[in-house]
Design an enzyme around this catalytic site. Structure first.
Site, PDB file in Angstrom:
ATOM      1  N   GLU A 225       0.816  -0.752  -0.298  1.00 47.60           N
ATOM      2  CA  GLU A 225      -0.247   0.049  -0.055  1.00 47.60           C
ATOM      3  C   GLU A 225       0.908   1.380   0.310  1.00 47.60           C
ATOM      4  OE1 GLU A 225      -2.748  -0.514   3.184  1.00 47.60           O
ATOM      5  OE2 GLU A 225      -4.066  -2.137   2.747  1.00 47.60           O
TER       6      GLU A 225
ATOM      7  N   GLU B 172      -5.921 -10.329  -1.810  1.00 50.87           N
ATOM      8  CA  GLU B 172      -7.114 -10.380  -0.061  1.00 50.87           C
ATOM      9  C   GLU B 172      -7.916 -10.340  -0.692  1.00 50.87           C
ATOM     10  OE1 GLU B 172      -5.261  -6.984   2.433  1.00 50.87           O
ATOM     11  OE2 GLU B 172      -3.292  -7.611   1.529  1.00 50.87           O
TER      12      GLU B 172
ATOM     13  N   HIS C 167     -10.780  -5.709  -2.499  1.00 47.25           N
ATOM     14  CA  HIS C 167     -11.614  -6.438  -1.401  1.00 47.25           C
ATOM     15  C   HIS C 167     -13.016  -4.932  -2.175  1.00 47.25           C
ATOM     16  CE1 HIS C 167      -9.147  -7.572   1.722  1.00 47.25           C
ATOM     17  NE2 HIS C 167      -8.430  -6.354   1.628  1.00 47.25           N
TER      18      HIS C 167
ATOM     19  N   ASN D 111       2.445  -4.939  -3.243  1.00 50.90           N
ATOM     20  CA  ASN D 111       0.477  -5.285  -3.245  1.00 50.90           C
ATOM     21  C   ASN D 111       0.056  -4.234  -2.703  1.00 50.90           C
ATOM     22  OD1 ASN D 111      -1.182  -7.616  -2.421  1.00 50.90           O
ATOM     23  ND2 ASN D 111      -1.409  -6.334  -0.297  1.00 50.90           N
TER      24      ASN D 111
ATOM     25  N   ASP E   6     -12.025 -10.287  -1.121  1.00 47.54           N
ATOM     26  CA  ASP E   6     -13.726 -10.541  -0.225  1.00 47.54           C
ATOM     27  C   ASP E   6     -14.427  -9.978  -1.169  1.00 47.54           C
ATOM     28  OD1 ASP E   6     -12.978  -8.116   0.830  1.00 47.54           O
ATOM     29  OD2 ASP E   6     -12.154  -9.536   2.651  1.00 47.54           O
TER      30      ASP E   6
END
Length: 678
Positions: free
Chosen positions: A324, A431, A402, A367, A433
């Site tokens: 990030e 990651e 996300h 990432n 979801d």
């Protein structure tokens, strides 16, 4: 919390803590049986009911205040913040069972942040686990601390306790309960995800509880890759300078080796969950952009990577080296973190250079989140292109993904993948979801059937897209194993989410069939929701790494900010504010603020003001527009939450830094009017 920086073993989960006034129901509450209660302390019999102080504090039954009935437990005479009431649960809690622990807390005077934790000992060594992180508590009313806890190792000592973050003021507790829902066996007669999706490894992020009992069975049946969600981060591996510990990560790594699971390392460098000492200069002051501070910071970075990455060597084949680093709102696209402010791009260059020296065979990744958003995607592309041209050894880009059931479009996700192909690097989904919510104002007692159906089609479409680009996408990791342990339960607001393939009882959802066999999602045809137009979505990690407790959060994920409505306020007749510290770690914290219009006229456009008293600084805010000058903070509305009808509310969240103490602001004003603080 600073002097008591004790590390917890990886064999314990503090699952999806809910630090809130009310507890969100489980994702599949309609299907769940009645929970079985294993302990209740209501303090109605005139005794302390087995509770004892952790040190020299005094515990006594009182009728001064009570949450339910007439009695509660008073905790007085505290001389340290960690002192508080504790209860022996060694003969109550069973290993591998997920317990929901609830306690009501109220300050006797003033305010503080309360925490619900567990102390356990094995072989005489103590470890401390967070169940609920820092939650604002005052003397004005009772606040509920509720979280899930799974004991995943044999222990000789186990006690639940309540503590505060900073002050030694007296407080009360009442109506403490612990309960569980009986586990169901996993479904062994359905296809394994890893057997159906063979184009690339499919993984899940894990904590200690995902490797025991039925969770471990579910994990190994369906997945062939894992990511330790927090156990490899800086606060878990080097809490104090040059003192390295792998107590959290080693059990996860041992499980992965035993079951032949590939491991993604996450993460060597991040602006979050990094202890404050890392950014403290030799003079004891916060680092600035001097040559001396830069040299020291980069030396610490190199030492950290050589130790942590070197400890596991070839056992970890992929690392998120930096995490990030992009802020698309900056002209150069670079996040103004402590790392960047002191060392500029050299911290990224150093991290990859050292990682390559230590791990010549590993794949090294950068990432980030919201890489489907064109502005952020393009800034990340430009950074990678620049660094690769300089010879920085970047092997791949990680897309966190996300998302929610209505955002982003499938076309945006495909453009995300296509953008990075010319760079000739690997791409991984790191990651993933899919939240069932499309705005912060929504909260469902149980997931609506139409949302679960939409979620299934999103998973169907996204996995079809990933498999279409199997030459580019070399791994897909879900951020969690099942809905019983997801960071989205508490962020961006507290509510029960259901973002994964398996429900809270580890049973396959329609989302699972979206990945494995879309024909079984629903017998009636339905258009793909991936073609829906994008809607604002916030995905924010709890970042709840509160020493002496275990961190349980993923990376921070914040969706595109919206424009601020300039419209003036009208009809401000009354307001109430709830300010909560929802996560805290050395040098940093995360907060949540809710504004409610308690008047009779609507408010069109709002601006909330408060003063910090201990030097806290907000570094990032979502669902609002931030201005901070010294101790004075102003947050204005965005375009979609500027109108507050009578009894209507708006919420925003933020990340901040702190040193020493982190008291709750004493007063808030909305459009110049003083608000009631809840």
């Amino acid at each position: 919390m600073r002097a008591l920086a004790r590390l917890a073993l990886a064999t314990v989960l503090v699952a999806a803590p809910i630090a809130a006034v009310t507890l969100a129901p489980t994702a599949n509450a309609a299907e769940d049986p009645t929970p079985i209660t294993v302990l209740t302390s209501n303090f109605e019999d005139g005794t302390v009911q087995g509770w004892a102080g952790r040190s020299a504090e005094t515990l006594a039954h009182t009728t001064t205040v009570a949450h339910g009935g007439t009695g509660s437990l008073a905790v007085t005479g505290r001389t340290a913040a960690w002192q508080g009431p504790s209860l022996d649960v060694l003969d109550v809690f069973e290993k591998g069972t997920a317990y929901t622990i609830s306690a009501w807390v109220r300050m006797a005077s003033g305010s503080d942040n309360a925490r619900l934790s567990v102390e356990r000992r094995t072989g005489g060594t103590a470890a401390y686990d967070q169940v609920v992180g820092n939650t604002a508590v005052t003397a004005n009313g009772w606040v509920n601390l509720t979280g899930r806890y799974t004991l995943a190792s044999d222990v000789e000592f186990l006690r639940v306790y309540v503590e505060t973050a900073s002050t030694t003021e007296s407080f009360y507790i009442d109506d403490v309960t612990a309960s569980y829902v009986p586990a169901l066996p996993i479904q062994t007669d359905i296809p394994s995800v890893q057997d159906v999706v063979t184009e690339f490894p499919v993984g899940a992020s894990i904590t200690g509880a995902e490797i025991v009992t039925t969770h471990g069975e579910l994990l190994t049946k369906h997945f062939n890759s894992v990511t330790p969600g927090n156990a490899l981060k800086w606060d878990a591996t080097e809490p104090t300078e040059n003192t390295f510990t792998y107590a959290q990560a080693d059990p996860l790594m041992a499980f992965a080796r035993t079951h032949d699971l590939a491991v993604r390392g996450h993460t060597l460098v991040w602006h979050n969950q990094t202890p404050s000492w890392v950014f403290t200069g030799a003079d004891g002051q916060p680092m600035t952009a001097t040559a001396e501070d830069k040299e020291l910071l980069l030396a610490r970075l190199e030492n950290h990577i050589r130790n942590v990455a070197g400890h596991y060597g070839d056992q970890i084949g992929v690392w998120d080296v930096v995490n990030e680093v992009i802020d698309e709102n900056q002209s150069d696209g670079l996040r103004r973190s402590n790392w960047f402010n002191v060392a500029g791009l050299d911290y990224i260059r150093t991290a990859f250079r050292v990682a390559r020296e230590v791990l010549p065979n590993a794949k090294l990744y950068i990432n980030d989140y919201n890489t489907n958003v064109p502005a952020k995607r393009d800034k990340l592309y430009n950074l990678i292109a620049q660094l690769k041209a300089e010879g920085v050894p970047i092997d791949g880009v990680g897309h966190q993904v996300h998302i929610n059931v209505s955002w982003p479009t499938l076309a945006e996700s495909e453009a995300m993948i296509q953008k990075f192909i010319p760079l000739g690097i690997d791409q991984q989904v790191t990651e993933m979801d899919v939240s069932i919510y499309t705005s912060n104002s929504e909260s469902f007692p149980t997931p609506p059937a139409d949302r679960l159906l939409k979620q299934a089609y999103v998973y169907r479409d996204m996995f079809a897209l990933f498999r279409k680009y199997a030459a580019e996408i070399t791994s897909v990791t879900l951020w969690g194993l099942a809905d019983d342990n997801t960071w989205l339960d508490t962020f961006p607001v507290t509510r029960k989410d259901a973002p994964l393939l398996f429900d809270t009882r580890l049973q396959a959802k329609s989302a699972y069939w979206g990945v494995v066999d879309p024909s079984k999602i629903n017998p009636s045809p339905s258009p793909s929701v991936s073609s829906a137009s994008p809607s604002p979505s916030v995905s924010v990690s709890p970042s709840a790494s509160v020493s002496p407790s275990v961190s349980v959060s993923p990376s921070v994920s914040v969706s595109p900010s919206a424009s601020v409505s300039p419209s003036p306020s009208s009809g401000t007749a009354g307001c109430a504010v709830t300010y909560r510290v929802t996560g805290s770690w050395p040098g940093g914290f995360q907060g949540d603020v809710k504004i409610t219009n308690t008047g009779t006229a609507p408010i069109a456009g709002w601006s909330l003001n408060w003063q910090y008293t201990a030097g806290q600084k907000i570094s990032q805010l979502w669902n609002g527009a931030l201005t901070q000058s010294g101790t004075a903070v102003t947050v204005a509305n965005t375009s979609w939450n500027g109108t507050l009808s009578p009894n209507g509310s708006a919420s925003f969240g933020f990340l901040g830094s702190w040193t020493g103490t982190n008291p709750v602001p004493a007063a808030f004003t909305l459009n110049g009017a003083t608000c009631t603080t809840l």
